[in-house]
Design an enzyme around this catalytic site. Structure first.
Site, short mmCIF file in Angstrom:
data_model
loop_
_atom_site.label_atom_id
_atom_site.label_comp_id
_atom_site.label_asym_id
_atom_site.label_seq_id
_atom_site.Cartn_x
_atom_site.Cartn_y
_atom_site.Cartn_z
N MET A 81 31.41 76.24 -37.85
CA MET A 81 30.98 77.16 -36.80
C MET A 81 29.45 77.29 -36.75
SD MET A 81 33.78 80.23 -37.21
CE MET A 81 33.27 81.12 -35.72
N HIS A 82 28.97 77.82 -35.62
CA HIS A 82 27.62 78.35 -35.45
C HIS A 82 26.51 77.32 -35.32
CE1 HIS A 82 29.63 82.02 -36.61
NE2 HIS A 82 29.70 81.68 -37.88
N ASP A 239 36.53 76.33 -37.29
CA ASP A 239 37.26 75.99 -38.51
C ASP A 239 38.13 77.15 -39.00
OD1 ASP A 239 35.10 77.54 -39.35
OD2 ASP A 239 34.31 76.05 -40.75
#
Length: 498
Positions: A81-82, A239
């Protein structure tokens, strides 16, 4: 025979699994790629490495399995992520991707808080933390004007790989929820947040559901991997969302504990109006119109790895934990806090550091090892308790990751959480969740819940021991005091750190 593929784009490697209609993993492959840390606190990767190694992994999967391409009906993705991937108008990568574990953006987080105040939690439902995407965008905006002038679109890691495989530019809601630019409950990009920082909404890709069909594979990808025209690609998810799907966390009250480098407690949620005041994360699920609540321990498995590499480098994890089951609950008065890289839930504090409390001359390696396991699990219990305070009844927890590989640790989780802990028979984490999204998208099942019922089977469950559970309750009260007792000390010690 029919198959689907789940692709999990992790921080250190990409994993691909080939799954049949019974939920059995027929074959799996993994390919690693490097991590760049050009300065302290920086963490970057070259997106081309993700693409190249994903193609290699898919090619190997087809080669070793011998499965005809026409039998592979679908593919979907899970991803870290991110991470920020900036593209120019020609969809070329502008700069290396800035990853979730990059910590350079503290000042940008403070700027977000000062500019938006309480609106941030109302809209994005999460605090401004260094790991999220918006602070990274603002960092580039402030520090790399030339790169910023070229930026036309941003993607997250798995979405860039999927774009390179299909030509489709999109982002699913579960991953978009980790950007701080999404209106979580409205399921749309927030004009309020974007305008506050002079960001055009055109910077944000179109939004899709995790199970949406986003196209087929490009001809050059089919030629490189051996896959065919009949394989459809589905958007995929973050995820943690895919980990939840892969553990069957698809209805109210279901809760998962995942222990990897970090530790995650995640629970399914349908209520939109919960207010946790930013103590835990609140994200969109891969299931349509659902959410998940998530607490994070930054150094869960990492605390154990640090302990082994520092005090038992020559030992395997099995040898390190040998004898832990012979130590009584509470490690004979020794407590450990896993704050060795700061903490996230319930203390978003980059300066706090870990402690061993209560050491005496009688403590040996197994005492310390047990204290590390207990400290990690106490930290995760703080997230469990926040969920319970919201009105959730948590009587069962699915345990996945490294914490599900040790019998003593599984029983410890049951005792500390005071809940039944369940280990799955064939736990593949986010990669299985991605495969399940492909299976559902391909029409194998009427719902993700039906897919979970067919794919997932329990291996063993662990019931809490009432006496140990009560002892841990008493120890947990002491554990919770350590943060407040050491926070100021650690702030003062920060000046002496290298």
């Amino acid at each position: 025979m029919s198959y689907v593929i789940g692709v999990d784009l992790g921080t250190s490697a990409v994993k691909t699994v080939l799954v049949n209609k019974q939920g059995q993993v027929a074959f799996e492959t993994s390919e690693s790629y490097p991590l760049s840390q050009p300065k302290p606190g920086y963490s970057e990767q070259n997106p081309e490495d993700w693409v190249e190694q994903t193609l290699v992994s898919l090619g190997r999967l087809l080669e070793v399995s011998g499965v005809p391409a026409e039998e592979i009906q679908g593919m979907s993705f899970s991803g870290q992520m991110h991470g920020l991937v900036l593209l120019d108008q020609d969809h070329q990568v502008v700069r290396p991707a800035i990853l979730w574990n990059d910590t350079r953006t503290t000042s940008q987080c403070r700027r977000i808080e000062q500019k938006l105040g309480g609106e941030l939690l109302q809209i994005a439902r999460n605090r401004a933390l260094e790991g999220f995407t918006l602070p990274k965008i603002l960092w580039v905006q402030e520090h790399e004007p030339d790169n910023w002038s070229r930026a036309a679109l941003f993607l997250l890691p798995k979405d860039y790989v999927r774009y390179r495989l299909t030509g489709d530019l999109a982002m699913d809601y579960s991953d978009a929820a980790g950007t701080l630019l999404l209106d979580i409950t409205a399921k749309s990009w927030s004009e309020t947040i974007a305008t506050a920082f002079d960001l055009p909404l055109s910077l944000c890709p179109r939004l899709v559901e995790s199970f949406d069909d986003v196209g087929g594979l490009l001809p050059e990808v089919r030629e490189r991997t051996g896959l065919g025209e009949t394989t459809r690609v589905y958007a995929g998810g973050a995820d943690n969302a895919c980990g939840a799907i892969g553990a069957g966390i698809l209805s109210e009250g279901q809760t998962m504990c995942s222990i990897g480098t970090s530790g995650v407690v995640l629970s399914y949620e349908e209520r939109k109006d919960l207010d946790f005041e930013g103590k835990v994360h609140f994200f969109n699920h891969g299931e349509k119109d659902a959410f998940y609540i998530m607490g994070v321990t930054l150094a869960a498995g990492y605390s154990l790895e640090w302990f082994r590499s520092t005090f038992g480098k020559e030992l395997s994890f099995e040898a390190l934990l040998s004898g832990v089951d012979e130590i009584t609950a509470g490690a004979d008065g020794l407590l450990f806090t896993p704050y060795i890289v700061g903490e996230r839930t319930p203390h978003p504090d980059a300066d706090i550091r870990g402690s061993f409390i209560g050491m005496d001359a009688s403590h040996r390696l197994p005492h310390f090892a047990r204290a590390v396991l207990e400290g990690i699990t106490f930290s995760l219990r703080e997230s469990i308790d926040i969920l319970r305070e919201s009105g959730k009844q948590i009587t069962e927890v699915i345990s996945i990751g490294g914490g599900a590989r040790n019998e003593t640790w599984l029983q410890m989780q049951a005792d500390i959480f005071n809940a039944r802990v369940v280990r799955l028979e064939n736990e593949q984490g986010p990669a299985m969740g991605a495969a399940m999204l492909a299976a559902y998208g391909s029409g194998w099942f009427d719902s993700l819940a039906d897919c979970a019922a067919a794919f997932l089977r329990t291996s063993k469950s662990y019931e809490p021991d009432p006496d140990r559970a009560e002892q841990y309750n008493q120890l947990f009260v002491i554990y919770q005091e350590i943060y407040n007792q050491t926070a100021d000390l650690n702030r003062r010690l920060a000046a002496f750190r290298g």
